[in-house]
Design an enzyme around this catalytic site. Structure first.
Site, PDB file in Angstrom:
ATOM      1  N   SER A 135       0.096   2.908  -1.761  1.00 53.20           N
ATOM      2  CA  SER A 135       1.422   2.763  -2.033  1.00 53.20           C
ATOM      3  C   SER A 135       2.297   3.385  -0.749  1.00 53.20           C
ATOM      4  CB  SER A 135       2.047   3.293  -3.361  1.00 53.20           C
ATOM      5  OG  SER A 135       3.210   3.340  -3.420  1.00 53.20           O
ATOM      6  N   TYR A 158       1.673  10.794  -9.150  1.00 47.56           N
ATOM      7  CA  TYR A 158       1.356   9.569  -8.670  1.00 47.56           C
ATOM      8  C   TYR A 158       1.479   9.442  -6.906  1.00 47.56           C
ATOM      9  CZ  TYR A 158       1.636   4.588  -7.558  1.00 47.56           C
ATOM     10  OH  TYR A 158       1.210   3.006  -7.166  1.00 47.56           O
TER      11      TYR A 158
END
Length: 235
Positions: A135, A158
């Site tokens: 990401s 995350y």
């Protein structure tokens, strides 16, 4: 006639993983193993995709489940797509350590476990490909720039897991450099999935394109990089 190439996509029963599997099967003629924690959902996804898809029950955090991958006779492409986003709005200082552990268990440790289990089969391929779904939130270049939109998302667990995944990608690429296996990370962008309550502006199909491109790289393609659909992303 050459046998179709075989791909395994983890977390492929929905979202971006499902779309990656669809593209690998329909556009690139691969046989695709649909990795899913839930056996019923995996079979439903495989049935929806068509005869090129076969469901396998795979929990990337379970040692026995992952260990069964060692029995694969052939594997040409591994897409480590399974991932979790467990935090909701807490600042880094308010993030429980257990949440960090649970996030890393899937997003980092699960990738390493699956990759290690699948490597013997990938080594037998004439053109093995490993693609890790990362990401832009894991890019230190983006998140250390205060004006960048990704710097406004302080998701400690995350973001850190995706930064770690980028480092994992480089480590495997360096180990396997000089072999027929290429290892890269893909940034799908902010896609509308269950993970974010379908808030992203991109579709899962759009998010799948970078991973599919890396999964089908030619022999002279790059390895050890981080890419979105437009090209390299800074680490």
């Amino acid at each position: 006639m050459d046998e179709p190439r075989v791909a395994l996509v983890t977390g492929a029963n929905k979202g971006i993983g499902f779309e990656i599997a669809k593209l690998l099967g329909t556009r690139h003629g691969m046989k695709v193993l649909i990795g899913a924690r839930d056996a019923v959902r995996g079979k439903e996804a495989a049935a929806a995709l068509g005869p090129f898809a076969t469901a396998i029950t795979l929990d990337v955090t379970d040692e026995d489940s992952v260990g069964r991958l060692a029995t694969l006779e052939r594997l040409d492409v591994l897409v480590n797509n399974a991932g979790v986003l467990l935090e909701r709005g807490a600042p880094p200082s308010g993030t429980p350590v257990d949440l960090l552990r649970d996030t890393f268990a899937t997003n980092v440790f699960g990738v390493v476990a699956v990759t290690n289990a699948a490597l013997p089969a990938l080594r037998r391929s004439g053109a093995g490909r490993i693609v890790n779904l990362s990401s832009g939130l894991g890019s230190l270049a983006f998140t250390t720039e205060p004006s960048h939109v990704y710097a406004q998302n302080p998701l400690l667990a995350y973001n850190a897991s995706k930064s770690a995944l980028n480092a994992v990608t480089v480590s495997y690429a360096n180990e396997l450099r000089g072999t027929a296996i290429k290892v890269n990370a893909a940034d799908p962008g902010y896609c509308a999935t269950d993970m974010n309550g379908h808030a992203g502006p991109r579709t899962p199909a759009q998010g799948a394109t970078a991973a599919v491109r890396l999964a089908t790289l030619p022999a002279d393609g790059p390895t050890g990089g981080f890419f979105d659909e437009d090209g390299p992303v800074p680490w």
